[in-house]
Design a protein around this motif. Structure first.
Motif, mmCIF file in Angstrom:
data_model
loop_
_atom_site.group_PDB
_atom_site.id
_atom_site.type_symbol
_atom_site.label_atom_id
_atom_site.label_comp_id
_atom_site.label_asym_id
_atom_site.label_seq_id
_atom_site.Cartn_x
_atom_site.Cartn_y
_atom_site.Cartn_z
ATOM 1 N N PHE A 171 0.797 -1.220 0.000
ATOM 2 C CA PHE A 171 0.000 0.000 0.000
ATOM 3 C C PHE A 171 0.834 1.277 0.000
ATOM 4 C CE2 PHE A 171 -2.874 -3.265 1.346
ATOM 5 C CZ PHE A 171 -4.041 -2.940 0.683
ATOM 6 N N LYS A 172 2.145 1.151 -0.024
ATOM 7 C CA LYS A 172 3.060 2.280 -0.221
ATOM 8 C C LYS A 172 2.868 3.386 0.815
ATOM 9 C CE LYS A 172 3.040 1.330 -5.185
ATOM 10 N NZ LYS A 172 2.749 1.844 -6.541
ATOM 11 N N ILE A 173 2.684 2.995 2.061
ATOM 12 C CA ILE A 173 2.585 3.956 3.153
ATOM 13 C C ILE A 173 3.615 3.590 4.218
ATOM 14 C CG2 ILE A 173 0.188 4.692 2.870
ATOM 15 C CD1 ILE A 173 -0.629 2.555 4.886
ATOM 16 N N PRO A 174 4.167 4.585 4.897
ATOM 17 C CA PRO A 174 5.157 4.303 5.948
ATOM 18 C C PRO A 174 4.528 3.586 7.131
ATOM 19 C CG PRO A 174 5.183 6.620 5.289
ATOM 20 C CD PRO A 174 3.947 6.019 4.704
ATOM 21 N N ARG A 175 5.350 2.897 7.911
ATOM 22 C CA ARG A 175 4.873 2.325 9.150
ATOM 23 C C ARG A 175 4.447 3.441 10.091
ATOM 24 N NH1 ARG A 175 5.765 -3.234 9.888
ATOM 25 N NH2 ARG A 175 4.439 -2.912 11.717
ATOM 26 N N SER A 176 3.521 3.123 10.941
ATOM 27 C CA SER A 176 2.916 4.125 11.812
ATOM 28 C C SER A 176 3.940 4.801 12.720
ATOM 29 C CB SER A 176 1.834 3.471 12.669
ATOM 30 O OG SER A 176 1.269 4.404 13.565
ATOM 31 N N LYS A 177 3.782 6.126 12.851
ATOM 32 C CA LYS A 177 4.586 6.891 13.800
ATOM 33 C C LYS A 177 3.984 6.857 15.198
ATOM 34 C CE LYS A 177 5.974 10.981 12.823
ATOM 35 N NZ LYS A 177 5.990 12.421 12.441
ATOM 36 N N CYS B 25 -4.918 2.878 0.911
ATOM 37 C CA CYS B 25 -4.688 2.151 2.158
ATOM 38 C C CYS B 25 -5.940 1.950 2.992
ATOM 39 C CB CYS B 25 -3.618 2.857 2.990
ATOM 40 S SG CYS B 25 -3.989 4.583 3.386
ATOM 41 N N LEU B 26 -7.075 2.553 2.601
ATOM 42 C CA LEU B 26 -8.327 2.392 3.343
ATOM 43 C C LEU B 26 -9.231 1.321 2.736
ATOM 44 C CD1 LEU B 26 -9.160 6.152 4.049
ATOM 45 C CD2 LEU B 26 -8.167 4.473 5.626
ATOM 46 N N SER C 175 -3.486 -11.429 7.013
ATOM 47 C CA SER C 175 -4.017 -12.028 8.223
ATOM 48 C C SER C 175 -4.702 -10.929 9.036
ATOM 49 C CB SER C 175 -2.889 -12.643 9.052
ATOM 50 O OG SER C 175 -2.008 -11.617 9.513
ATOM 51 N N ARG C 176 -5.374 -11.306 10.088
ATOM 52 C CA ARG C 176 -6.006 -10.348 10.983
ATOM 53 C C ARG C 176 -4.971 -9.365 11.533
ATOM 54 N NH1 ARG C 176 -10.466 -10.344 14.778
ATOM 55 N NH2 ARG C 176 -9.913 -9.407 16.779
ATOM 56 N N GLU C 177 -3.796 -9.886 11.894
ATOM 57 C CA GLU C 177 -2.752 -9.036 12.457
ATOM 58 C C GLU C 177 -2.184 -8.075 11.418
ATOM 59 O OE1 GLU C 177 -3.670 -12.367 14.816
ATOM 60 O OE2 GLU C 177 -2.872 -12.394 12.744
ATOM 61 N N VAL C 178 -1.989 -8.556 10.202
ATOM 62 C CA VAL C 178 -1.455 -7.703 9.135
ATOM 63 C C VAL C 178 -2.461 -6.607 8.780
ATOM 64 C CG1 VAL C 178 -0.788 -7.659 6.690
ATOM 65 C CG2 VAL C 178 0.100 -9.443 8.199
ATOM 66 N N MET C 179 -3.745 -6.958 8.744
ATOM 67 C CA MET C 179 -4.775 -5.966 8.452
ATOM 68 C C MET C 179 -4.806 -4.891 9.536
ATOM 69 S SD MET C 179 -7.134 -4.990 6.376
ATOM 70 C CE MET C 179 -8.633 -4.018 6.295
ATOM 71 N N THR C 180 -4.677 -5.290 10.792
ATOM 72 C CA THR C 180 -4.666 -4.321 11.886
ATOM 73 C C THR C 180 -3.476 -3.375 11.738
ATOM 74 O OG1 THR C 180 -5.709 -5.922 13.370
ATOM 75 C CG2 THR C 180 -4.616 -4.037 14.390
ATOM 76 N N GLN C 181 -2.314 -3.924 11.395
ATOM 77 C CA GLN C 181 -1.144 -3.079 11.213
ATOM 78 C C GLN C 181 -1.324 -2.130 10.040
ATOM 79 O OE1 GLN C 181 1.879 -2.936 13.176
ATOM 80 N NE2 GLN C 181 1.859 -1.031 11.988
ATOM 81 N N ARG C 182 -1.936 -2.629 8.955
ATOM 82 C CA ARG C 182 -2.159 -1.761 7.795
ATOM 83 C C ARG C 182 -3.064 -0.571 8.148
ATOM 84 N NH1 ARG C 182 -6.606 -1.682 3.489
ATOM 85 N NH2 ARG C 182 -6.473 -3.931 3.285
ATOM 86 N N LEU D 82 -4.025 5.035 9.481
ATOM 87 C CA LEU D 82 -4.467 6.098 10.382
ATOM 88 C C LEU D 82 -3.328 7.063 10.675
ATOM 89 C CD1 LEU D 82 -6.717 7.318 12.056
ATOM 90 C CD2 LEU D 82 -6.094 5.773 13.938
ATOM 91 N N SER D 83 -2.114 6.550 10.799
ATOM 92 C CA SER D 83 -0.953 7.419 10.997
ATOM 93 C C SER D 83 -0.771 8.355 9.801
ATOM 94 C CB SER D 83 0.306 6.564 11.191
ATOM 95 O OG SER D 83 1.467 7.353 11.278
#
Length: 314
Positions: free
Chosen positions: A5-11, A197-198, A246-253, A258-259
């Protein structure tokens, strides 16, 4: 960087604060609530002016706490053609067979299905709900930034929800003449952002979750001057790949999303995010909120605290 999704990891780490809305009240089952709870689910005894005052006070302290706060109206799109098909066949058969094809000879739900007439009506109902609450003696605060998944059903829901309130229903119409009043027309500082990313989760290859071409999306919203994600590929390369979540990957995405939204909406205390049931559930989990599936067309407000992580500022 989230490569798909080409977005940075959350700050940030996010938390939806309790005691503001019925959706975080353990005594009230979320699945018992309507799509639009009274006063959008504001807890009994709370007033919107208190919520706004809390936002202002907490954000005034942000420089000292590494924290910031926003009121997030999370909205699910109205009923789409695919929702009708799932109800027709049942979720088990839908997941096993019908979601993997584009239609059944009577209806077409893939790719990128539109809202049904019922779905459009749900968004129009949300519009009426906003107008009613804005006229209340304790009016709801109106979002000043807006975000949507790129899917037709999501962006169309967002458009209909705020037509004649935040923007004219006709993009060529002067704001001051919409509905013959200026009282409900808020200044639009930033046009809505359509963000890849949404999108809905990628647990399976449901054809309803394949998006239109970027050029098609851009052409649809160019008259309204909406901003389309510059990182979005012309073709839906994510759907075409073997990418799964996975559920965990979706939560991280959704935490990463949101970041990203948080930074785009810097200086805006009240925002709207319109997306999908799975995306909303992941957003709830990312905010340590009760995890539940919202009703089609539903709106769930969150009072969110973002805490900037030390590793992101060192």
């Amino acid at each position: 960087m989230s490569t798909a999704f080409k977005i940075p990891r959350s700050k940030y780490k996010f938390e939806a604060l309790p005691a503001y809305f019925v959706y975080t009240n353990p005594a009230i089952p979320n699945d018992s609530l309507p799509a639009y709870a009274p006063k959008f689910g504001l807890e009994e005894g709370k007033r919107w002016k208190e919520v706004i005052a809390d936002l202002a006070k907490l954000n005034s302290e942000a420089n000292h706490t590494r924290q910031s706060y926003k009121l997030v109206f999370a909205a699910r799109h109205g009923e789409g053609v695919h929702n009708v098909a799932e109800a027709k066949y049942g979720t088990k058969e839908w997941d096993a067979k019908w979601s993997l094809v584009k239609g059944d000879g009577e209806s077409v739900w893939g790719p990128d299905p539109p809202l049904t007439k019922v779905g459009e009506g749900q968004a129009i109902d949300a519009n009426g709900k906003w107008q009613k609450e804005l006229k209340d003696q304790d009016p709801v605060p109106l979002p000043t930034m807006f975000f949507s998944s790129p899917m037709i059903r999501s962006a169309r829901t967002l458009q209909l929800t705020y037509d004649g309130i935040v923007w004219p229903a006709n993009p060529n119409e002067d704001k001051s003449t919409v509905q013959g009043t200026t009282s409900l027309i808020a200044p639009l500082e930033t046009r809505p952002h359509i963000l890849e990313c949404l999108r809905e989760d990628f647990k399976d290859r449901h054809t309803c979750d394949e998006r239109s071409k970027r050029s098609t999306i851009a052409a649809s919203w160019e008259p309204f001057k909406w901003t389309v994600d510059a990182t979005m590929d012309e073709e839906d390369t994510i759907f075409a790949s073997d990418y799964k979540e996975s559920r965990e990957v979706m939560t991280q995405r959704l935490e990463d999303a949101l970041s990203f939204v948080w930074q785009l909406a810097d200086g805006h205390d009240v925002i709207n995010i319109t997306s999908h049931s799975g995306a909303m559930e992941a957003l709830f989990r990312a905010c340590q909120h009760d995890d539940f599936k919202p009703k089609t067309g539903g709106i769930v407000p969150l009072f969110v605290r973002a805490t900037e992580q030390r590793e992101s500022i060192e």
